[in-house]
Motif scaffolding. Structure first.
Motif, PDB file in Angstrom:
ATOM      1  N   LYS A 129      -3.688  -2.471   6.580  1.00 55.32           N
ATOM      2  CA  LYS A 129      -3.657  -4.327   6.758  1.00 55.32           C
ATOM      3  C   LYS A 129      -2.150  -4.291   6.012  1.00 55.32           C
ATOM      4  O   LYS A 129      -1.888  -3.645   5.129  1.00 55.32           O
ATOM      5  CB  LYS A 129      -4.711  -4.531   5.915  1.00 55.32           C
ATOM      6  N   VAL A 130      -1.402  -5.347   6.320  1.00 50.89           N
ATOM      7  CA  VAL A 130      -0.316  -5.504   5.826  1.00 50.89           C
ATOM      8  C   VAL A 130      -0.609  -7.258   5.208  1.00 50.89           C
ATOM      9  O   VAL A 130      -1.795  -8.303   6.169  1.00 50.89           O
ATOM     10  CB  VAL A 130       0.275  -6.192   7.338  1.00 50.89           C
ATOM     11  N   PHE A 131      -0.121  -7.118   4.206  1.00 49.80           N
ATOM     12  CA  PHE A 131      -0.808  -8.601   3.605  1.00 49.80           C
ATOM     13  C   PHE A 131       0.832  -9.119   2.950  1.00 49.80           C
ATOM     14  O   PHE A 131       1.727  -8.603   2.170  1.00 49.80           O
ATOM     15  CB  PHE A 131      -1.371  -7.877   1.673  1.00 49.80           C
ATOM     16  N   ILE A 132       1.388 -10.321   3.276  1.00 47.30           N
ATOM     17  CA  ILE A 132       1.674 -10.986   3.032  1.00 47.30           C
ATOM     18  C   ILE A 132       1.800 -11.546   1.976  1.00 47.30           C
ATOM     19  O   ILE A 132       1.166 -12.652   2.049  1.00 47.30           O
ATOM     20  CB  ILE A 132       2.542 -11.834   4.256  1.00 47.30           C
ATOM     21  N   MET A 133       2.698 -11.372   1.002  1.00 43.43           N
ATOM     22  CA  MET A 133       2.349 -12.111  -0.298  1.00 43.43           C
ATOM     23  C   MET A 133       4.038 -13.423  -0.405  1.00 43.43           C
ATOM     24  O   MET A 133       4.869 -12.388  -0.024  1.00 43.43           O
ATOM     25  CB  MET A 133       3.091 -10.886  -1.798  1.00 43.43           C
ATOM     26  N   GLY A 134       3.409 -14.349  -0.215  1.00 41.28           N
ATOM     27  CA  GLY A 134       4.327 -15.341  -0.244  1.00 41.28           C
ATOM     28  C   GLY A 134       5.192 -15.671  -2.291  1.00 41.28           C
ATOM     29  O   GLY A 134       4.218 -15.748  -3.324  1.00 41.28           O
ATOM     30  N   ILE A 135       6.236 -15.940  -2.592  1.00 40.80           N
ATOM     31  CA  ILE A 135       7.363 -15.740  -3.202  1.00 40.80           C
ATOM     32  C   ILE A 135       8.087 -16.728  -3.611  1.00 40.80           C
ATOM     33  O   ILE A 135       8.988 -16.471  -2.877  1.00 40.80           O
ATOM     34  CB  ILE A 135       7.029 -14.323  -3.986  1.00 40.80           C
ATOM     35  N   ASP A 136       8.319 -17.218  -4.588  1.00 40.37           N
ATOM     36  CA  ASP A 136       9.200 -18.014  -4.431  1.00 40.37           C
ATOM     37  C   ASP A 136      10.911 -17.307  -5.249  1.00 40.37           C
ATOM     38  O   ASP A 136      10.668 -16.223  -6.569  1.00 40.37           O
ATOM     39  CB  ASP A 136       9.331 -18.830  -5.943  1.00 40.37           C
ATOM     40  N   VAL A 157       2.661  -5.983 -10.226  1.00 36.73           N
ATOM     41  CA  VAL A 157       1.466  -5.898  -9.626  1.00 36.73           C
ATOM     42  C   VAL A 157       0.701  -6.039  -8.817  1.00 36.73           C
ATOM     43  O   VAL A 157       0.116  -5.182  -7.951  1.00 36.73           O
ATOM     44  CB  VAL A 157       0.179  -7.263 -10.805  1.00 36.73           C
ATOM     45  N   CYS A 158       0.924  -7.269  -7.435  1.00 33.39           N
ATOM     46  CA  CYS A 158       1.133  -7.349  -6.580  1.00 33.39           C
ATOM     47  C   CYS A 158       1.236  -5.820  -5.523  1.00 33.39           C
ATOM     48  O   CYS A 158       0.200  -5.162  -4.573  1.00 33.39           O
ATOM     49  CB  CYS A 158       1.659  -8.208  -5.754  1.00 33.39           C
ATOM     50  N   GLN A 159       2.439  -4.867  -5.982  1.00 31.22           N
ATOM     51  CA  GLN A 159       2.275  -3.966  -4.840  1.00 31.22           C
ATOM     52  C   GLN A 159       1.205  -3.054  -5.321  1.00 31.22           C
ATOM     53  O   GLN A 159       1.165  -2.027  -4.784  1.00 31.22           O
ATOM     54  CB  GLN A 159       3.990  -3.334  -5.202  1.00 31.22           C
ATOM     55  N   ALA A 160       0.814  -2.415  -6.503  1.00 23.56           N
ATOM     56  CA  ALA A 160      -0.164  -1.989  -7.385  1.00 23.56           C
ATOM     57  C   ALA A 160      -1.388  -2.412  -6.637  1.00 23.56           C
ATOM     58  O   ALA A 160      -1.795  -1.127  -6.450  1.00 23.56           O
ATOM     59  CB  ALA A 160       0.154  -2.374  -8.558  1.00 23.56           C
ATOM     60  N   VAL A 161      -1.337  -3.430  -6.714  1.00 27.34           N
ATOM     61  CA  VAL A 161      -2.497  -3.911  -6.116  1.00 27.34           C
ATOM     62  C   VAL A 161      -3.224  -2.777  -4.307  1.00 27.34           C
ATOM     63  O   VAL A 161      -3.774  -3.350  -3.961  1.00 27.34           O
ATOM     64  CB  VAL A 161      -2.850  -5.629  -6.287  1.00 27.34           C
ATOM     65  N   CYS A 162      -1.632  -3.410  -3.868  1.00 25.16           N
ATOM     66  CA  CYS A 162      -1.646  -2.573  -2.572  1.00 25.16           C
ATOM     67  C   CYS A 162      -1.261  -1.476  -2.595  1.00 25.16           C
ATOM     68  O   CYS A 162      -2.129  -1.064  -1.358  1.00 25.16           O
ATOM     69  CB  CYS A 162      -0.300  -3.527  -1.656  1.00 25.16           C
ATOM     70  N   ALA A 179     -11.112 -12.182  -3.385  1.00 26.54           N
ATOM     71  CA  ALA A 179     -12.426 -11.798  -4.151  1.00 26.54           C
ATOM     72  C   ALA A 179     -11.370  -9.574  -4.077  1.00 26.54           C
ATOM     73  O   ALA A 179     -12.023  -9.109  -5.386  1.00 26.54           O
ATOM     74  CB  ALA A 179     -13.862 -11.804  -3.965  1.00 26.54           C
ATOM     75  N   GLN A 180     -11.471  -9.587  -3.005  1.00 20.77           N
ATOM     76  CA  GLN A 180     -10.692  -8.344  -3.098  1.00 20.77           C
ATOM     77  C   GLN A 180      -9.823  -7.734  -3.736  1.00 20.77           C
ATOM     78  O   GLN A 180      -9.343  -6.990  -4.863  1.00 20.77           O
ATOM     79  CB  GLN A 180     -10.468  -7.645  -1.556  1.00 20.77           C
ATOM     80  N   VAL A 181      -8.543  -8.956  -3.619  1.00 23.64           N
ATOM     81  CA  VAL A 181      -7.610  -8.966  -4.746  1.00 23.64           C
ATOM     82  C   VAL A 181      -8.300  -8.968  -5.862  1.00 23.64           C
ATOM     83  O   VAL A 181      -7.327  -8.175  -6.850  1.00 23.64           O
ATOM     84  CB  VAL A 181      -6.978  -9.928  -4.718  1.00 23.64           C
ATOM     85  N   GLU A 182      -8.711  -9.750  -6.508  1.00 24.52           N
ATOM     86  CA  GLU A 182      -9.130  -9.630  -8.315  1.00 24.52           C
ATOM     87  C   GLU A 182     -10.105  -8.834  -8.485  1.00 24.52           C
ATOM     88  O   GLU A 182      -9.127  -8.058  -9.366  1.00 24.52           O
ATOM     89  CB  GLU A 182     -10.022 -11.269  -8.101  1.00 24.52           C
ATOM     90  N   GLU A 183     -11.200  -7.507  -7.612  1.00 23.40           N
ATOM     91  CA  GLU A 183     -10.952  -6.824  -7.871  1.00 23.40           C
ATOM     92  C   GLU A 183     -10.332  -5.385  -8.049  1.00 23.40           C
ATOM     93  O   GLU A 183     -10.081  -5.224  -9.058  1.00 23.40           O
ATOM     94  CB  GLU A 183     -12.269  -6.726  -7.107  1.00 23.40           C
ATOM     95  N   ALA A 184      -9.367  -5.321  -7.499  1.00 23.51           N
ATOM     96  CA  ALA A 184      -8.421  -4.641  -7.345  1.00 23.51           C
ATOM     97  C   ALA A 184      -7.734  -5.078  -8.580  1.00 23.51           C
ATOM     98  O   ALA A 184      -7.162  -3.698  -9.374  1.00 23.51           O
ATOM     99  CB  ALA A 184      -7.140  -5.067  -6.260  1.00 23.51           C
TER     100      ALA A 184
END
Lengths: 267, 215
Positions: A27-34, A56-61, A226-231
């Motif tokens: 799955k591709v997760f696109i993170m929106g950042i400033d 953190v997002c990279q670690a989650v993915c 919820a998935q991201v929070e759990e991760a």
């Protein structure tokens, strides 16, 4: 006849392409950042996006086996861009606002305690928000600082001579250093990180507006949230989260990270 | 926020949009003529330098020029950033549009046949008289459609002043859109620009018609 054949070919092609896309498990997760929001998200010295939120997002993915992509949003359009599927979340030192929840966005558990501060020039002689009566204050468009000046802090804002909105916090600071404005109203970690790298700036020791950072998802993406929070919780438990936070770049923010400090007090 | 408040708020910024528009036209239309004449100068150095200037201005984005004029002096010389943003904005817009107008003027001037200059000379007109009384009136007639094109573009380009924190109509629209999480301000902005341009279009049409003699 030829045309029908061509049309069928095209349709077959589209279907096979989408089949390929679906068959790809990752799955591709696109993170929106400033992309201009250090230390949470910014373009690193090596030309790649980095920052606390990005790491953190990279670690989650990595944890979830997803492929991460980064999308730099236009901060004042971030929710529109989220809705139009340009990214799957907005995760970039984003203050949770009631208006977001009212508009139906799914917001994660807060992960950071934030306050807003005023930054002035050291030699300006300004020392408190009261000194800024009649002065010009710059704020980044689309930030919670701007929302505060229009909302909870409207009384304070009314004493300012004028409020200038810039499209990036960097321009706010350029205006300040170039004497076009007298103060910048900005998130504390951003102010601290900028003042550490630029001489002659003073952060007024007054914490205005308490707020928290969270991650925004589209309405209907509660499961994804919820998935991201759990991760993230898993990363907090296995120490990866603390490891990222211990890097020297994040020294200004580490004390306000809610998950870490909750963990410590529990332990 | 009601639609009415939205419109009122944005109309306040419309004055600043108009300020950019009219001041830019005021400075860039004559400046363009000067640039055009320099570009056609018989002195090679002058025409080459002017030509280079035009390629630079036309070859770089207006947004970049706005940033350069507004913040350039600060980054280069630590000079103060202008408190009144209208000044750098109008300077950047005027230079940019002058380059485009110059090329339009040049096209118009070069389209007049050489025979007319010769005829004027025979009739005893000085060079200046020839240009002002014979050439220029014809040039203006010919270039009107192209000038209208640029003027219409200028109306829409004013929204770019946002990049240097000049609080014109579109900036205010963005602020409202953001605080209200609403798309409506952009619709209002679109309508404002359209009406503005409809008026420009009508006026330019009138001018074109009034120049429609000899037909």
């Amino acid at each position: 006849m030829k045309k029908t054949f061509a049309a069928i070919l095209v349709i077959v092609m589209i279907f096979s392409l989408s089949a390929v896309a679906l068959a790809d498990d990752g799955k591709v997760f696109i993170m929106g950042i400033d992309p201009e929001y250090p230390p949470f998200s910014y373009l690193g010295d090596d030309g790649e996006y980095t920052g606390f939120d990005v790491e953190v997002c990279q670690a989650v993915c990595d944890y979830l086996g997803w492929k991460m992509e980064i999308f730099g949003v236009n901060w004042d359009e971030k929710l529109v861009q989220l809705d139009s599927l340009e990214c799957d979340c907005v995760w970039s030192g984003m203050t949770i606002l009631d208006s977001m929840k009212e508009a139906g966005y799914v917001i994660s558990e807060p992960y950071y305690d934030n306050t807003q501060v005023l930054v002035v020039k050291e030699d300006s002689g300004l020392a408190s928000s009261a000194d800024l009566e009649g002065k010009i204050v710059a704020v980044q468009l689309g930030t919670s600082g701007e929302a505060l000046l229009n909302g909870d802090l409207a009384d304070l804002a009314a004493t300012f001579g004028n409020i200038v909105t810039c499209d990036s916090f960097l321009k706010c600071f350029t205006e300040l250093e170039g004497n076009a404005v007298d103060a910048v109203f900005v998130d504390l970690p951003v102010a601290a990180s900028y003042a550490a790298n630029h001489d002659g700036l003073l952060i007024i020791d007054e914490q205005l507006g308490a707020e928290q950072y969270g991650i925004a998802f589209r309405s209907g993406d509660a499961e994804l949230c919820a998935q991201v929070e759990e991760a993230i919780q898993a990363l907090v438990e296995n120490g990866t989260y603390a490891e990222i936070a211990s890097k020297s770049e994040y020294v200004d923010i580490v004390n306000n990270l809610l998950f870490l400090n909750a963990n410590e007090s529990a332990a | 926020m009601s639609l009415m408040t939205m419109i009122v708020k944005m109309s306040e910024g419309l004055g600043k949009t108009c300020a950019i528009f009219f001041l830019t036209l005021l400075f860039s239309l004559p400046l363009g003529m000067i640039v055009a004449l320099l570009r056609m100068s018989k002195v090679k150095v002058v025409s080459t330098i002017t030509r280079f200037f035009i390629t630079v201005i036309r070859g770089t984005p207006l947004m970049l020029q706005l940033l350069a004029v507004t913040y350039g002096p600060y980054y280069l010389f630590r000079a103060n950033v202008s408190r009144n943003k209208l000044i750098p904005v109008v300077i950047a817009f005027s230079i940019n549009y002058a380059a485009y107008f110059a090329e339009i003027y040049r096209g118009g001037i070069e389209s007049i046949s050489i025979g007319q200059y010769e005829a004027a000379e025979v009739l005893g007109y000085s060079k200046f008289q020839t240009f002002m009384r014979i050439i220029l009136p014809q040039v203006i007639k010919r270039i009107m459609p192209s000038v209208t094109n640029e003027v219409v573009t200028l109306v829409k380009d004013t929204s770019m002043a946002f990049t240097v924190s000049y609080q014109e109509m579109f900036t205010i629209g963005k602020q409202i859109a953001n605080s209200q999480t609403s798309f409506m301000p952009f619709v209002v902005a679109g309508v404002f620009y359209y009406i503005f341009n409809a008026i420009v279009d009508y006026l330019m049409g009138r001018i074109e018609k009034s120049l429609d003699y000899y037909r």
